[in-house]
Design a protein around this motif. Structure first.
Motif, mmCIF file in Angstrom:
data_model
loop_
_atom_site.group_PDB
_atom_site.id
_atom_site.type_symbol
_atom_site.label_atom_id
_atom_site.label_comp_id
_atom_site.label_asym_id
_atom_site.label_seq_id
_atom_site.Cartn_x
_atom_site.Cartn_y
_atom_site.Cartn_z
ATOM 1 N N ASN A 131 -30.258 -14.823 45.298
ATOM 2 C CA ASN A 131 -31.631 -14.865 45.995
ATOM 3 C C ASN A 131 -32.561 -15.356 45.239
ATOM 4 O OD1 ASN A 131 -32.824 -12.681 44.340
ATOM 5 N ND2 ASN A 131 -31.091 -11.224 44.985
ATOM 6 N N VAL A 132 -33.761 -15.437 45.947
ATOM 7 C CA VAL A 132 -34.974 -15.901 45.400
ATOM 8 C C VAL A 132 -35.537 -15.236 43.906
ATOM 9 C CG1 VAL A 132 -35.845 -16.636 47.575
ATOM 10 C CG2 VAL A 132 -36.656 -14.629 46.681
ATOM 11 N N SER A 133 -35.048 -14.022 43.547
ATOM 12 C CA SER A 133 -35.502 -13.362 42.585
ATOM 13 C C SER A 133 -34.530 -13.202 41.247
ATOM 14 C CB SER A 133 -35.958 -11.895 42.951
ATOM 15 O OG SER A 133 -36.762 -11.667 44.058
ATOM 16 N N THR A 134 -33.346 -13.793 41.663
ATOM 17 C CA THR A 134 -32.374 -13.862 40.370
ATOM 18 C C THR A 134 -31.858 -15.276 40.244
ATOM 19 O OG1 THR A 134 -30.710 -13.550 42.329
ATOM 20 C CG2 THR A 134 -31.635 -11.643 41.274
ATOM 21 N N SER A 135 -31.085 -15.307 39.375
ATOM 22 C CA SER A 135 -30.367 -16.598 39.084
ATOM 23 C C SER A 135 -29.085 -16.852 39.501
ATOM 24 C CB SER A 135 -30.533 -16.976 37.513
ATOM 25 O OG SER A 135 -31.987 -16.803 37.070
ATOM 26 N N TRP A 136 -28.421 -18.314 39.468
ATOM 27 C CA TRP A 136 -27.254 -18.410 40.036
ATOM 28 C C TRP A 136 -26.499 -19.717 39.547
ATOM 29 C CZ3 TRP A 136 -23.570 -16.266 43.012
ATOM 30 C CH2 TRP A 136 -22.779 -16.801 43.584
ATOM 31 N N ALA A 137 -25.417 -19.519 38.918
ATOM 32 C CA ALA A 137 -24.948 -20.841 38.008
ATOM 33 C C ALA A 137 -23.554 -21.171 38.901
ATOM 34 C CB ALA A 137 -24.416 -20.265 36.971
ATOM 35 N N SER A 138 -23.364 -22.289 39.411
ATOM 36 C CA SER A 138 -22.247 -22.700 40.231
ATOM 37 C C SER A 138 -22.081 -24.316 39.957
ATOM 38 C CB SER A 138 -22.192 -22.425 41.569
ATOM 39 O OG SER A 138 -23.100 -23.084 42.481
ATOM 40 N N LEU A 143 -29.515 -21.982 40.180
ATOM 41 C CA LEU A 143 -31.133 -21.792 40.000
ATOM 42 C C LEU A 143 -31.552 -20.831 38.919
ATOM 43 C CD1 LEU A 143 -33.874 -21.201 41.441
ATOM 44 C CD2 LEU A 143 -32.863 -19.284 42.845
ATOM 45 N N ILE A 144 -32.525 -21.267 38.145
ATOM 46 C CA ILE A 144 -32.478 -20.365 36.965
ATOM 47 C C ILE A 144 -34.129 -19.747 37.408
ATOM 48 C CG2 ILE A 144 -33.155 -20.729 34.580
ATOM 49 C CD1 ILE A 144 -31.341 -23.164 34.577
ATOM 50 N N ASN A 145 -34.103 -18.378 37.306
ATOM 51 C CA ASN A 145 -35.387 -17.764 37.237
ATOM 52 C C ASN A 145 -35.533 -17.134 35.995
ATOM 53 O OD1 ASN A 145 -36.886 -17.731 39.784
ATOM 54 N ND2 ASN A 145 -35.002 -16.943 41.059
ATOM 55 N N GLY A 146 -36.504 -17.501 35.269
ATOM 56 C CA GLY A 146 -36.489 -17.260 33.982
ATOM 57 C C GLY A 146 -36.195 -15.568 33.518
ATOM 58 N N ALA A 147 -37.058 -14.754 34.373
ATOM 59 C CA ALA A 147 -36.957 -13.082 33.948
ATOM 60 C C ALA A 147 -35.478 -12.932 33.908
ATOM 61 C CB ALA A 147 -37.836 -12.526 34.877
ATOM 62 N N SER A 148 -34.408 -13.173 34.661
ATOM 63 C CA SER A 148 -33.247 -12.979 34.741
ATOM 64 C C SER A 148 -32.165 -13.607 33.511
ATOM 65 C CB SER A 148 -32.803 -12.918 36.191
ATOM 66 O OG SER A 148 -32.633 -14.328 36.356
ATOM 67 N N VAL A 149 -32.610 -14.603 32.952
ATOM 68 C CA VAL A 149 -31.885 -15.597 31.943
ATOM 69 C C VAL A 149 -32.350 -15.435 30.618
ATOM 70 C CG1 VAL A 149 -31.270 -17.679 31.661
ATOM 71 C CG2 VAL A 149 -31.165 -16.835 33.810
ATOM 72 N N GLY A 172 -25.368 -32.971 39.006
ATOM 73 C CA GLY A 172 -26.866 -33.246 39.654
ATOM 74 C C GLY A 172 -27.798 -33.638 38.537
ATOM 75 N N GLU A 173 -29.023 -33.001 39.039
ATOM 76 C CA GLU A 173 -30.198 -33.211 37.981
ATOM 77 C C GLU A 173 -31.003 -32.153 38.107
ATOM 78 O OE1 GLU A 173 -31.957 -37.651 38.762
ATOM 79 O OE2 GLU A 173 -31.432 -36.716 40.473
ATOM 80 N N TYR A 174 -31.851 -31.944 37.265
ATOM 81 C CA TYR A 174 -32.696 -30.431 37.274
ATOM 82 C C TYR A 174 -34.159 -30.663 37.769
ATOM 83 C CZ TYR A 174 -32.171 -31.588 32.266
ATOM 84 O OH TYR A 174 -32.066 -32.425 31.093
ATOM 85 N N PHE A 175 -34.554 -29.753 38.422
ATOM 86 C CA PHE A 175 -36.024 -29.724 39.075
ATOM 87 C C PHE A 175 -36.801 -28.640 38.852
ATOM 88 C CE2 PHE A 175 -32.693 -31.829 41.460
ATOM 89 C CZ PHE A 175 -33.297 -33.246 41.692
ATOM 90 N N VAL A 196 -41.255 -17.716 32.987
ATOM 91 C CA VAL A 196 -40.767 -16.794 33.982
ATOM 92 C C VAL A 196 -41.358 -17.226 35.337
ATOM 93 C CG1 VAL A 196 -40.925 -14.610 35.009
ATOM 94 C CG2 VAL A 196 -40.278 -14.740 32.596
ATOM 95 N N ASP A 197 -42.490 -18.008 35.466
ATOM 96 C CA ASP A 197 -43.229 -18.308 36.766
ATOM 97 C C ASP A 197 -42.799 -19.759 37.005
ATOM 98 O OD1 ASP A 197 -45.097 -17.781 38.931
ATOM 99 O OD2 ASP A 197 -46.149 -19.529 37.682
ATOM 100 N N SER A 198 -41.544 -20.234 36.380
ATOM 101 C CA SER A 198 -41.381 -21.634 36.490
ATOM 102 C C SER A 198 -39.736 -22.002 36.855
ATOM 103 C CB SER A 198 -41.513 -22.707 35.445
ATOM 104 O OG SER A 198 -43.025 -22.576 34.918
ATOM 105 N N PRO A 199 -39.192 -21.407 38.016
ATOM 106 C CA PRO A 199 -38.185 -21.525 38.255
ATOM 107 C C PRO A 199 -37.657 -23.078 38.237
ATOM 108 C CG PRO A 199 -39.291 -21.144 40.465
ATOM 109 C CD PRO A 199 -40.039 -20.844 39.253
ATOM 110 N N ILE A 200 -36.065 -23.196 37.890
ATOM 111 C CA ILE A 200 -35.410 -24.502 37.854
ATOM 112 C C ILE A 200 -34.389 -24.408 38.697
ATOM 113 C CG2 ILE A 200 -34.466 -26.067 36.031
ATOM 114 C CD1 ILE A 200 -35.677 -24.293 33.878
ATOM 115 N N ALA A 201 -34.091 -25.447 39.688
ATOM 116 C CA ALA A 201 -33.091 -25.944 40.159
ATOM 117 C C ALA A 201 -32.292 -26.966 39.686
ATOM 118 C CB ALA A 201 -33.258 -26.228 41.768
ATOM 119 N N VAL A 202 -30.899 -26.814 39.776
ATOM 120 C CA VAL A 202 -29.994 -27.896 39.281
ATOM 121 C C VAL A 202 -29.200 -28.222 40.447
ATOM 122 C CG1 VAL A 202 -28.382 -28.198 37.623
ATOM 123 C CG2 VAL A 202 -29.807 -26.769 36.661
#
Ligand SMILES: [Zn+2]
Length: 618
Positions: A131-138, A143-149, A172-175, A196-202
């Motif tokens: 979800n938008v507040s957590t992270s997900w690795a697949s 999705l990397i949300n700093g506070a959860s990682v 892919g790439e990261y954004f 924490v305020d800078s989510p990263i998408a891969v």
């Protein structure tokens, strides 16, 4: 403005070959010569999904160092205990020798750092929820949300935080909106808060960019599919951006802003200084109402750049990632943002006046069908976000009110009041801009907005606001609508859209659980027949009168019984069959509608045009 496929102008990074990963893993910590910064390197295990491998290096100066994992992430007011997702953790000193690490509480570890000047921590983070507040690795996307990682130490959270991501090109790439490092291989946040305020998408995903008044914007569509028209979406996003910038008249952005849009059958959004994470349905764009919802999400999150990111309640100034931070002002941060997201869409011409009125009617309907509005003032609902809004249960509708919904309706009533009192010379828009002028550098206190309202709308407007925030007095939506020559129809609606005498349907006063073949009660609303009859959540209703009740015949049966009629319910409660007597209610329609009053005239048109930014007759 220019709309083009992403050409690599922004902070996007490529992939490192696996060979580089192998080299990396054999490197000893580089610590002693490192500048004063914390560095985090993320990689993926080759043999498992849903896991990030993290190596963090912290400068240390004390013989014992404490490591912490946040319990929540800003913008989402729920204790999530992110430390529960750390599978494994170990520590090394600068020379690569192991050091002793022990857990001392749910979210803290103590490390004997002795003489070393660098602490290296290797840990494995499981990602259970997407979800938008957590992270997900697949493999498909991450999705990397700093506070959860990322772990932090209290002594180094003000230091710059460097992030490197080791991925193979299949991912892919990261954004991210985080600035790139000087060497171009990673990112660098100025401190832990910015990390924490800078989510990263891969992901492998199309990127669309545009420039509006020299400011760069990027829309990343993770999961874009044949049902999603990226070119259309970015054109509409640009309209929202332009209208929002026009509203605030001042641009606080310092670098490109990223809309990280995940088209993955998720929902929600989370705001950040230079980006937002949004989740949406895979076919969301194929249905007009669903697409308007997505546009509303875009408008909502972008409005937050000003309202909550740069102009912030005092209680949310210095983040305490371990503990709850309480503010009574979420009706302003979230509720008024919700009021304006629809207005921005209308003023940008993305929705029609009719669609705007449907959205407004929906908010009023949601407010007036929530019994909890009569129990809890909206400021208290804001303080209780942590235990109520984010942790709903079977009693939530009776015990609280959404500060989004009520805040939006208060926005409409207050805006109208100020317009009326000032003979349309002033509005809530002026209040918001004045608030920004006063509080974009210094956070605002609990009484700040009321004072600005008094300043711009007069003493009476301030008193109205005070009572709407601190009591359960109902916002007078009927008077507000009347100012524009409109009226709310709360009654049954005929197919023609005209108000009229549709047959009344009776109702039990309950909400139903989804995903059950039978009719299982999810919640019983206070003040209804169901409540008086003694229904509780979890009850399965088998029959009404002598009739078997099912999902298929619920509607027709409820029309057959008259409201006010007394009858029996056959109920299964924890597998015990029982009979209850119920006096049926009049069903409240699923929606309200807003209609033109007789005598609607040119003056009303002009007022609506000022509010909606377009001619209401269109
Ligand atoms: Zn919001």
């Amino acid at each position: 403005m220019l709309i083009a496929r992403y050409r690599g102008r922004f902070h996007k990074r490529g992939w490192l070959p696996l060979a580089a990963l192998a080299v990396f893993l054999y490197l000893l910590p580089q610590a002693s010569k490192a500048a004063a910064e914390v560095s985090h390197t993320i990689s993926f295990p080759g043999d498992r999904e849903q896991v990030f491998l993290v190596r963090s290096e912290f400068p240390v100066s004390a013989p014992v160092t404490e490591l912490l994992m946040p319990n929540w992430t800003p913008g989402s007011y729920l204790i999530r205990d992110f430390a529960a997702n750390i599978n494994r953790i170990s520590a090394l000193s600068a020379d690569g020798s192991g050091v002793s690490l022990r857990k001392i509480s749910k979210d803290r570890w103590q490390v004997d750092t002795g003489e070393t000047d660098t602490l290296v921590v290797d840990y494995e983070v499981f990602t259970p929820d997407l979800n938008v507040s957590t992270s997900w690795a697949s493999q498909l996307f991450s999705l990397i949300n700093g506070a959860s990682v990322f772990l932090y130490t209290p002594q180094t959270s003000d230091l710059p935080q460097r992030v490197d991501i080791v991925i193979d090109k299949d991912r892919g790439e990261y954004f991210t909106a985080m600035p790139a490092t000087v060497d171009g291989n990673g990112f660098r946040a100025k401190d832990y808060d910015e990390l924490v305020d800078s989510p990263i998408a891969v992901a492998k995903a199309p990127v669309y960019q545009f420039v509006h008044q020299s400011q760069e914007y990027v829309l990343l569509n993770v999961g874009e599919n044949e049902f999603w028209d990226g070119e259309q979406a970015v054109r509409d996003v640009e309209e929202i951006v332009a209208e929002t910038q026009k509203f605030w008249r001042i641009n606080p952005l310092e670098r490109p802003y990223w809309f990280l849009n995940f088209i993955i059958d998720g929902k929600g959004g989370l705001e950040h200084d230079h980006s937002t994470v949004m989740m949406t349905g895979r076919r969301q764009m194929r249905n007009r109402n669903d697409y308007v919802n997505w546009l509303g999400l875009v408008a909502h999150e972008f409005f937050h750049v000003w309202n909550v990111r740069n102009m912030r309640p005092a209680a949310l100034t210095n983040y305490d990632y371990q503990n709850e931070q309480y503010t009574s002002q979420l009706w302003l941060a979230e509720g008024l943002t919700s009021y304006y997201d629809n207005l921005i869409m209308s003023r940008a011409g993305l929705i029609t006046p009719k669609e705007y009125m449907e959205l407004l009617a929906k908010s009023i309907h949601r407010l007036e069908t929530t019994p909890g509005r009569l129990l809890r003032p909206v400021e208290e609902a804001s303080l209780d976000a942590w235990i109520r809004h984010y942790q709903p249960n079977a009693n939530s509708l009776n015990s609280t009110i959404s500060y989004y919904t009520k805040g939006a309706v208060i926005g409409f009533v207050l805006d109208t009041y100020i317009r009326k009192a000032s003979k349309d010379r002033r509005s809530l828009d002026d209040v918001m801009r004045k608030m920004y002028e006063l509080y974009s550098s210094d956070p605002y206190g609990n009484d700040a907005l009321r004072k600005v309202v008094v300043d711009i709308g007069g003493e009476d407007a301030g008193q109205l606001l005070q009572s709407l925030l601190t009591t359960t007095a109902e916002p007078d939506v009927d008077s507000a609508l009347d100012y524009y020559g409109l009226q709310l129809n709360r009654g049954a609606i005929l197919v023609t859209g005209e108000p009229g005498e549709a047959p009344l349907t009776s109702d039990l006063g309950v909400l139903w659980e989804d995903g059950h073949p039978g009719l299982v009660v999810k919640a019983v609303l206070n003040g209804t027949g169901g409540s008086s009859a003694g229904l509780i959540s979890g009850d399965e209703i088998l029959a009404i009168g002598n009739e078997r009740l099912t999902r298929d015949n619920l509607e027709s049966l409820m029309t057959s019984f008259s409201p006010g009629e007394q009858t029996t319910l056959l109920v299964s409660r924890r597998d015990r069959i029982m009979e209850l007597t119920i006096k049926l209610d009049v069903a409240i329609p699923d929606q309200f509608s807003i209609l033109l009053k007789s005598g609607f005239d040119k003056r009303d048109i002009a007022r609506l045009e000022r509010l909606l930014g377009q001619d209401p007759r269109e």
